[in-house]
Design a protein around this motif. Sequence first.
Motif, PDB file in Angstrom:
ATOM      1  N   UNK A   1       0.844  -1.206   0.000  1.00 17.05           N
ATOM      2  CA  UNK A   1       0.000   0.000   0.000  1.00 17.05           C
ATOM      3  C   UNK A   1       0.875   1.250   0.000  1.00 17.05           C
ATOM      4  N   UNK A   2       1.883   1.261   0.856  1.00 16.12           N
ATOM      5  CA  UNK A   2       2.781   2.420   0.940  1.00 16.12           C
ATOM      6  C   UNK A   2       3.459   2.688  -0.397  1.00 16.12           C
ATOM      7  N   UNK A   3       3.892   1.616  -1.082  1.00 18.14           N
ATOM      8  CA  UNK A   3       4.558   1.818  -2.379  1.00 18.14           C
ATOM      9  C   UNK A   3       3.593   2.402  -3.400  1.00 18.14           C
ATOM     10  N   UNK A   4       2.340   1.933  -3.379  1.00 19.47           N
ATOM     11  CA  UNK A   4       1.335   2.507  -4.270  1.00 19.47           C
ATOM     12  C   UNK A   4       1.124   3.989  -3.995  1.00 19.47           C
ATOM     13  N   UNK A   5       1.103   4.361  -2.727  1.00 21.86           N
ATOM     14  CA  UNK A   5       0.915   5.768  -2.359  1.00 21.86           C
ATOM     15  C   UNK A   5       2.104   6.608  -2.794  1.00 21.86           C
ATOM     16  N   UNK A   6       3.313   6.069  -2.671  1.00 23.17           N
ATOM     17  CA  UNK A   6       4.505   6.821  -3.095  1.00 23.17           C
ATOM     18  C   UNK A   6       4.526   7.020  -4.603  1.00 23.17           C
ATOM     19  N   UNK A   7       4.108   6.004  -5.338  1.00 24.81           N
ATOM     20  CA  UNK A   7       4.017   6.151  -6.800  1.00 24.81           C
ATOM     21  C   UNK A   7       2.939   7.164  -7.174  1.00 24.81           C
ATOM     22  N   UNK A   8       1.890   7.207  -6.367  1.00 26.46           N
ATOM     23  CA  UNK A   8       0.828   8.195  -6.606  1.00 26.46           C
ATOM     24  C   UNK A   8       1.336   9.604  -6.334  1.00 26.46           C
ATOM     25  N   UNK A   9       2.100   9.759  -5.252  1.00 29.43           N
ATOM     26  CA  UNK A   9       2.656  11.076  -4.910  1.00 29.43           C
ATOM     27  C   UNK A   9       3.655  11.560  -5.955  1.00 29.43           C
ATOM     28  N   UNK A  10       4.290  10.621  -6.644  1.00 29.69           N
ATOM     29  CA  UNK A  10       5.222  10.996  -7.724  1.00 29.69           C
ATOM     30  C   UNK A  10       4.500  11.294  -9.028  1.00 29.69           C
ATOM     31  N   UNK A  11       3.194  11.085  -9.057  1.00 31.52           N
ATOM     32  CA  UNK A  11       2.404  11.396 -10.253  1.00 31.52           C
ATOM     33  C   UNK A  11       2.249  10.257 -11.240  1.00 31.52           C
ATOM     34  N   UNK A  12       2.764   9.076 -10.890  1.00 35.28           N
ATOM     35  CA  UNK A  12       2.649   7.942 -11.811  1.00 35.28           C
ATOM     36  C   UNK A  12       1.269   7.293 -11.750  1.00 35.28           C
ATOM     37  N   UNK A  13       0.642   7.313 -10.584  1.00 32.92           N
ATOM     38  CA  UNK A  13      -0.656   6.663 -10.385  1.00 32.92           C
ATOM     39  C   UNK A  13      -1.705   7.727 -10.110  1.00 32.92           C
ATOM     40  N   UNK A  14      -2.820   7.643 -10.817  1.00 36.59           N
ATOM     41  CA  UNK A  14      -3.924   8.577 -10.611  1.00 36.59           C
ATOM     42  C   UNK A  14      -4.920   8.049  -9.584  1.00 36.59           C
ATOM     43  N   UNK A  15      -5.082   6.716  -9.545  1.00 38.92           N
ATOM     44  CA  UNK A  15      -6.052   6.121  -8.628  1.00 38.92           C
ATOM     45  C   UNK A  15      -5.495   4.816  -8.080  1.00 38.92           C
TER      46      UNK A  15
ATOM     47  N   UNK B   1      10.637   1.521  -9.824  1.00 41.20           N
ATOM     48  CA  UNK B   1      10.707   2.778 -10.568  1.00 41.20           C
ATOM     49  C   UNK B   1       9.863   2.661 -11.832  1.00 41.20           C
ATOM     50  N   UNK B   2       9.012   3.655 -12.055  1.00 41.63           N
ATOM     51  CA  UNK B   2       8.188   3.706 -13.265  1.00 41.63           C
ATOM     52  C   UNK B   2       8.887   4.609 -14.272  1.00 41.63           C
ATOM     53  N   UNK B   3       9.061   4.110 -15.494  1.00 37.85           N
ATOM     54  CA  UNK B   3       9.727   4.880 -16.544  1.00 37.85           C
ATOM     55  C   UNK B   3       8.746   5.147 -17.673  1.00 37.85           C
TER      56      UNK B   3
ATOM     57  N   UNK C   1       6.932   1.479 -18.652  1.00 38.95           N
ATOM     58  CA  UNK C   1       7.927   0.471 -18.283  1.00 38.95           C
ATOM     59  C   UNK C   1       8.188   0.530 -16.785  1.00 38.95           C
ATOM     60  N   UNK C   2       8.459  -0.626 -16.231  1.00 38.34           N
ATOM     61  CA  UNK C   2       8.738  -0.744 -14.800  1.00 38.34           C
ATOM     62  C   UNK C   2      10.149  -1.284 -14.629  1.00 38.34           C
ATOM     63  N   UNK C   3      10.926  -0.642 -13.761  1.00 39.59           N
ATOM     64  CA  UNK C   3      12.247  -1.129 -13.399  1.00 39.59           C
ATOM     65  C   UNK C   3      12.209  -1.502 -11.922  1.00 39.59           C
ATOM     66  N   UNK C   4      12.516  -2.747 -11.613  1.00 38.02           N
ATOM     67  CA  UNK C   4      12.367  -3.255 -10.249  1.00 38.02           C
ATOM     68  C   UNK C   4      13.663  -3.904  -9.789  1.00 38.02           C
ATOM     69  N   UNK C   5      14.101  -3.548  -8.581  1.00 40.77           N
ATOM     70  CA  UNK C   5      15.197  -4.258  -7.929  1.00 40.77           C
ATOM     71  C   UNK C   5      14.565  -5.295  -7.016  1.00 40.77           C
TER      72      UNK C   5
END
Length: 256
Positions: A43-57, A151-153, A157-161
């Motif tokens: 959930x936290x990762x989804x929220x961080x991606x949302x705060x970066x503007x990658x996720x709208x909902x 990381x969303x590019x 594209x998704x870059x994942x460690x």
Amino acid sequence: MRAIVAVKRVVDYAVKVRVKGDKSGVDLTNVKMSMNPFCEIAVEEGLRLKEKGHIKELIAVSCGPDKAAETLRQALAMGADRAVHLKTAMRTDQELQPLAVAKLLQKIVEKESPDLVLVGKQAIDSDSNQTGAILAGLLKWPQAGCASEVHVQDDKTLKVAKEVDTGIQEVKMPLPAVVTADLRLNEPRYATLPNLMKAKKKPMEVIEASSLVDLINLAPRLQILKVEDPPVRAAGVKVENVDQLINKLKNEAKVL
């Protein structure tokens, strides 16, 4: 971009569990329940991606009894936009197993058409570590398990460690995709009291899992034969010298 995050209600990680007298499972009577820690990280990762503007909902989804709604409210209080509750009376630690959960999530994915699905790598009650991989297989989507960085590019594209036995492996994949969250991905935020109150006003759709039985077989594939407490730990002993230590390791512990 839209994302779904799956969350599970489990026995709180700090609770010392008790086994039922008939050894059929863990006794859940009057036991504190909370969100699975790995789901909280997702959930936290989804929220961080949302705060970066990658996720709208960000949509939180959970399978479970009526009280699973409390876990969804926590996800909403953390910042998810809305929730879907797949309601079932089946025990989620034994009866509702990973294949059935993945098939239920597949139906929600087909309905909501997200670009990303975030799942905890495993639940601390069943420790199966299967749902994310099975869901990716059903959807025929790429998957990154045990993610420690996401990381969303270009929103394509998704870059994942991801954590593997030999260290950190970096993978790159097109969206849509499934990602399972590991412990070191982030540190989840707390759901504050004002946000818990606001979460009560956020929409939560309730779908009876039984209404999907014509499409999905929810019957468990594995039978729990017996659940037992771990053996009581033996008391330690002091040795006088190195020779005694080596002798005990060799002849009693048999590790040498």
